[in-house]
Design a protein around this motif. Structure first.
Motif, PDB file in Angstrom:
ATOM      1  N   SER A  53     -10.398 108.327  50.612  1.00 61.68           N
ATOM      2  CA  SER A  53     -11.455 107.936  51.542  1.00 61.68           C
ATOM      3  C   SER A  53     -12.796 107.769  50.839  1.00 61.68           C
ATOM      4  O   SER A  53     -13.707 107.158  51.380  1.00 61.68           O
ATOM      5  CB  SER A  53     -11.570 109.004  52.639  1.00 61.68           C
ATOM      6  N   THR A  54     -12.942 108.326  49.648  1.00 62.74           N
ATOM      7  CA  THR A  54     -14.237 108.255  48.966  1.00 62.74           C
ATOM      8  C   THR A  54     -14.292 107.159  47.916  1.00 62.74           C
ATOM      9  O   THR A  54     -15.276 107.023  47.206  1.00 62.74           O
ATOM     10  CB  THR A  54     -14.531 109.604  48.275  1.00 62.74           C
ATOM     11  N   SER A  55     -13.220 106.365  47.765  1.00 63.56           N
ATOM     12  CA  SER A  55     -13.166 105.420  46.653  1.00 63.56           C
ATOM     13  C   SER A  55     -14.021 104.191  46.843  1.00 63.56           C
ATOM     14  O   SER A  55     -14.295 103.470  45.902  1.00 63.56           O
ATOM     15  CB  SER A  55     -11.718 104.965  46.431  1.00 63.56           C
ATOM     16  N   LYS A  56     -14.433 103.900  48.083  1.00 69.39           N
ATOM     17  CA  LYS A  56     -15.265 102.734  48.409  1.00 69.39           C
ATOM     18  C   LYS A  56     -14.522 101.419  48.205  1.00 69.39           C
ATOM     19  O   LYS A  56     -15.124 100.357  48.279  1.00 69.39           O
ATOM     20  CB  LYS A  56     -16.556 102.726  47.573  1.00 69.39           C
ATOM     21  N   PHE A  57     -13.231 101.469  47.958  1.00 64.80           N
ATOM     22  CA  PHE A  57     -12.497 100.231  47.721  1.00 64.80           C
ATOM     23  C   PHE A  57     -12.594  99.298  48.930  1.00 64.80           C
ATOM     24  O   PHE A  57     -12.786  98.094  48.777  1.00 64.80           O
ATOM     25  CB  PHE A  57     -11.032 100.557  47.410  1.00 64.80           C
ATOM     26  N   ASN A  59     -14.463  94.328  51.780  1.00 60.30           N
ATOM     27  CA  ASN A  59     -15.254  93.702  52.847  1.00 60.30           C
ATOM     28  C   ASN A  59     -16.439  92.922  52.299  1.00 60.30           C
ATOM     29  O   ASN A  59     -16.911  91.968  52.928  1.00 60.30           O
ATOM     30  CB  ASN A  59     -15.734  94.771  53.828  1.00 60.30           C
ATOM     31  N   ALA A  60     -16.925  93.327  51.117  1.00 59.26           N
ATOM     32  CA  ALA A  60     -18.067  92.634  50.505  1.00 59.26           C
ATOM     33  C   ALA A  60     -17.641  91.394  49.717  1.00 59.26           C
ATOM     34  O   ALA A  60     -18.489  90.684  49.176  1.00 59.26           O
ATOM     35  CB  ALA A  60     -18.825  93.592  49.597  1.00 59.26           C
ATOM     36  N   GLY A  61     -16.315  91.143  49.625  1.00 61.89           N
ATOM     37  CA  GLY A  61     -15.842  89.934  48.959  1.00 61.89           C
ATOM     38  C   GLY A  61     -15.202  90.155  47.607  1.00 61.89           C
ATOM     39  O   GLY A  61     -15.273  89.282  46.733  1.00 61.89           O
ATOM     40  N   LEU A  62     -14.544  91.301  47.395  1.00 61.59           N
ATOM     41  CA  LEU A  62     -13.871  91.573  46.120  1.00 61.59           C
ATOM     42  C   LEU A  62     -12.900  90.443  45.780  1.00 61.59           C
ATOM     43  O   LEU A  62     -12.122  89.993  46.624  1.00 61.59           O
ATOM     44  CB  LEU A  62     -13.113  92.893  46.201  1.00 61.59           C
ATOM     45  N   ASP A  63     -12.919  89.999  44.534  1.00 62.76           N
ATOM     46  CA  ASP A  63     -12.046  88.925  44.056  1.00 62.76           C
ATOM     47  C   ASP A  63     -11.244  89.446  42.870  1.00 62.76           C
ATOM     48  O   ASP A  63     -11.813  89.762  41.822  1.00 62.76           O
ATOM     49  CB  ASP A  63     -12.887  87.712  43.645  1.00 62.76           C
ATOM     50  N   ASP A  84      -9.418 102.462  40.295  1.00 63.79           N
ATOM     51  CA  ASP A  84      -9.899 101.733  39.112  1.00 63.79           C
ATOM     52  C   ASP A  84     -11.063 100.819  39.477  1.00 63.79           C
ATOM     53  O   ASP A  84     -12.089 100.775  38.789  1.00 63.79           O
ATOM     54  CB  ASP A  84      -8.772 100.879  38.513  1.00 63.79           C
ATOM     55  N   VAL A  85     -10.882 100.074  40.563  1.00 65.62           N
ATOM     56  CA  VAL A  85     -11.913  99.130  40.998  1.00 65.62           C
ATOM     57  C   VAL A  85     -13.199  99.868  41.344  1.00 65.62           C
ATOM     58  O   VAL A  85     -14.290  99.507  40.889  1.00 65.62           O
ATOM     59  CB  VAL A  85     -11.404  98.309  42.206  1.00 65.62           C
ATOM     60  N   ALA A  86     -13.054 100.914  42.166  1.00 59.88           N
ATOM     61  CA  ALA A  86     -14.246 101.671  42.575  1.00 59.88           C
ATOM     62  C   ALA A  86     -14.928 102.315  41.373  1.00 59.88           C
ATOM     63  O   ALA A  86     -16.160 102.317  41.277  1.00 59.88           O
ATOM     64  CB  ALA A  86     -13.858 102.724  43.609  1.00 59.88           C
ATOM     65  N   ASP A  87     -14.129 102.861  40.468  1.00 53.38           N
ATOM     66  CA  ASP A  87     -14.684 103.528  39.286  1.00 53.38           C
ATOM     67  C   ASP A  87     -15.522 102.551  38.455  1.00 53.38           C
ATOM     68  O   ASP A  87     -16.617 102.893  37.985  1.00 53.38           O
ATOM     69  CB  ASP A  87     -13.537 104.090  38.440  1.00 53.38           C
ATOM     70  N   TYR A  88     -15.012 101.331  38.286  1.00 48.81           N
ATOM     71  CA  TYR A  88     -15.753 100.351  37.471  1.00 48.81           C
ATOM     72  C   TYR A  88     -17.076  99.966  38.136  1.00 48.81           C
ATOM     73  O   TYR A  88     -18.130  99.993  37.494  1.00 48.81           O
ATOM     74  CB  TYR A  88     -14.913  99.100  37.238  1.00 48.81           C
TER      75      TYR A  88
END
Length: 578
Positions: A329-333, A338-342, A568-572
């Motif tokens: 729940s804390t990963s922000k993925f 929703n912001a447009g991850l590609d 991984d995505v959130a961490d980067y």
């Protein structure tokens, strides 16, 4: 006096089945057996067990849940099926019914004086006996046990000479295909232990890491016992051509399993495997060690809800998705989605000779007409499962598809002998630099088989990794910050020859927006790759999955392959914002 009598309350029971001396006449070898169960003699089966392979004495781990009114008659019809040929893992088995037995629950549970073991036997006309064991369920546990085990130094043959040879020249004798069983004490059975879980097999490895098991605690703590008092036996088996043999076992408690993985991996205790006692005499010979990789408790309703969401249809952006569900729940993925991850996906495919001749049935690249048809194999199944999930998060859905490990005739010297041709460790699959969507990736893969080429080796993946690094580095250094992240999916059938160099390269460029997902296909020993999953310096950017362990569950395959991607995505992006 005119009041209608209330029905007697129903209690919950479980029915376990096992066989003994099942006939070999159908196959001429140890049979592969399944039971199908119904409560109506003329109706189709309502419940079926798993298939138990290579055993005339099968023990089925999947119980039949029953609601039974004490004293009433409840007939259970059990049909026994065996595989007519050898059961193949990549196709539905052809089963033949060899007989039916009938059990009355009342006979088994209602008279403890006549039947203290709560077990009933019924003989088959074609040979063999089926045993039904029924126990009442008193436990009301609301959790599941999640358990993953790893083995070390398995001794898989009784011959001291063969064991010595296996240690010095393991390739000469091959490595075992193994699985484990988890059993608990029976409350009152003719057999002292009841098998409640059997793992999928890990092929050709003497240091196997089995897939994570998810086991309902009700099946372990059937009498409501506390975790500290809930004994279990874990037995390791090796699968051979003719039958399965026990390597060894150990006994412990659920509580100790949970506690044993709390320490750092280097400091964790291991369990010594003891060989099976012969004629009442217990040998002190050591047969290997077992380490608990992970052991945790989960709520079953959460597991079921997650599985249902993961098996839903094709999902659009903003809806529920496996990647959204498996992240914390804390990963922000989900915020990045929703912001447009590609997601920029690159696919690399192994064309080395160890895959076998693609024209021959049974080889890894084989499909019915060999070149560019619509038939499936393990490679296409992985592509459909994983690429099909990732493409939901790609705006362009343009994915480069690369191959490695093949030789192609030179235009300048078309008659050059094959041995003098250079191995291509990086080449384009398909007619264009990028394929469109999952179907485009499949077409690009199949396009290669319409070309003149020769499978070769060794298995070198550094060039495809460098190509993916180059794409990720461009995104990382872009003057305008983009919500773009690269995933390199590598499909390979063998052990990578440049493991250390590959590992160093992955660790060196962990700061880039790039994750590596490697799927092992076939029967190679993937022990080294499996071990990478648990190495601290690789965690967070690398995932390895062995296809064979999840080949019949595409959703579980994509979930396992992509389980670390949300973090991984959130961490980067979090580190980039600092």
């Amino acid at each position: 006096d005119g009041e209608e009598a209330l029905p007697a309350p129903k209690n919950k029971f479980r029915l376990f089945l096992r066989g003994r001396d099942i006939s070999k006449s159908i196959t001429g070898r140890q049979p592969d057996t399944q039971c199908r169960i119904s409560l109506d003699p003329g109706a189709p089966s309502e419940y079926e067990t798993e298939i138990v392979y290579n055993s005339s004495n099968p023990v089925f781990t999947k119980p039949l849940p029953l609601d039974y009114e004490s004293g009433s008659q409840l007939l259970i019809y059990v049909d026994i099926y065996v595989c007519k040929g050898k059961c193949k893992t990549n196709s539905s088995p052809e089963l033949e019914c060899i007989g039916r037995v009938t059990f009355d629950v009342k006979d088994i549970v209602s008279n403890p004086t006549k039947n203290p073991t709560k077990t009933k036997a019924s003989r088959l006309r074609k040979g063999g006996t089926i045993y039904a064991y029924i126990e009442q369920v008193f436990s009301s546990q609301t959790e599941c046990l999640s358990l993953q085990l790893r083995a070390q130094s398995l001794v898989f043959t009784k011959s001291k000479l063969r064991n010595s040879l296996a240690a010095s020249t393991p390739l000469a004798l091959g490595k075992p295909t193994t699985y484990f069983q988890l059993s608990r004490p029976a409350s009152s059975s003719s057999s002292p232990w009841v098998v409640v879980y059997r793992s999928p097999s890990v092929t050709e490895s003497d240091t196997p890491v089995w897939d994570e098991a998810l086991i309902d605690l009700n099946s372990i703590c059937s009498d409501g016992a506390a975790l500290s008092a809930s004994s279990v036996r874990i037995s390791i088996y090796t699968k051979k051509k003719k039958k399965c043999k026990e390597i060894g076992s150990f006994e412990t408690t659920i509580q100790y399993l949970l506690e044993s993985c709390q320490a750092e991996e280097a400091a964790r205790s291991t369990f010594e495997l003891q060989p099976k006692a012969i004629k009442g005499r217990q040998s002190n010979e050591k047969r290997g060690k077992i380490m608990v990789v992970s052991a945790n408790m989960h709520r079953p309703d959460e597991v079921r809800q997650q599985s249902q969401r993961m098996m839903s249809g094709v999902l659009s952006r903003g809806e529920s998705s496996p990647l959204l569900e498996i992240c914390s729940s804390t990963s922000k993925f989900s915020e990045y989605v929703n912001a447009g991850l590609d997601i920029d996906l690159c696919v690399a495919i192994d064309f080395t000779s160890s895959n076998g001749d693609p024209k021959k049935p049974g080889t890894l690249h084989y499909s019915r007409e060999y070149s560019r048809d619509g038939m499936s194999n393990d490679y296409t199944n992985v592509i459909e499962s994983i690429v099909g999930e990732v493409e939901k998060y790609s705006k362009s859905k343009e994915f480069p598809v690369w191959g490695f490990g093949a030789k192609f005739p030179s235009d300048a010297s078309p008659k050059l002998p094959i041995e003098e041709l250079q191995v291509q460790h990086f080449f384009q699959c398909g007619q264009t630099q990028s394929a469109i969507g999952t179907e485009g990736v499949l077409d690009a893969y199949r396009y290669v088989f319409g070309l003149e080429f020769y499978m070769s080796g060794p298995t070198v993946i550094l060039p495809v990794i460098k190509a993916a690094l180059s794409r990720a580095n461009k995104v990382h250094k872009a003057p305008t910050k983009q919500l773009k992240y690269t995933v390199l999916l590598i499909l390979t059938d063998g052990v990578v020859n440049d493991l250390e160099s590959t590992k160093k390269l992955i660790v060196k460029y962990r700061h880039l927006p790039l994750s590596f997902v490697i799927v092992g296909i076939g029967r190679a020993d993937f022990t080294a790759m499996n071990e990478w999953n648990n190495q601290v310096d690789l965690r967070g950017r690398f995932t390895f999955v062995e296809f064979r362990t999840l080949q019949f569950d595409p959703e579980a395959l994509s979930r396992k392959a992509l389980e670390r991607l949300p973090e991984d995505v959130a961490d980067y992006f979090i580190s980039r914002e600092k």
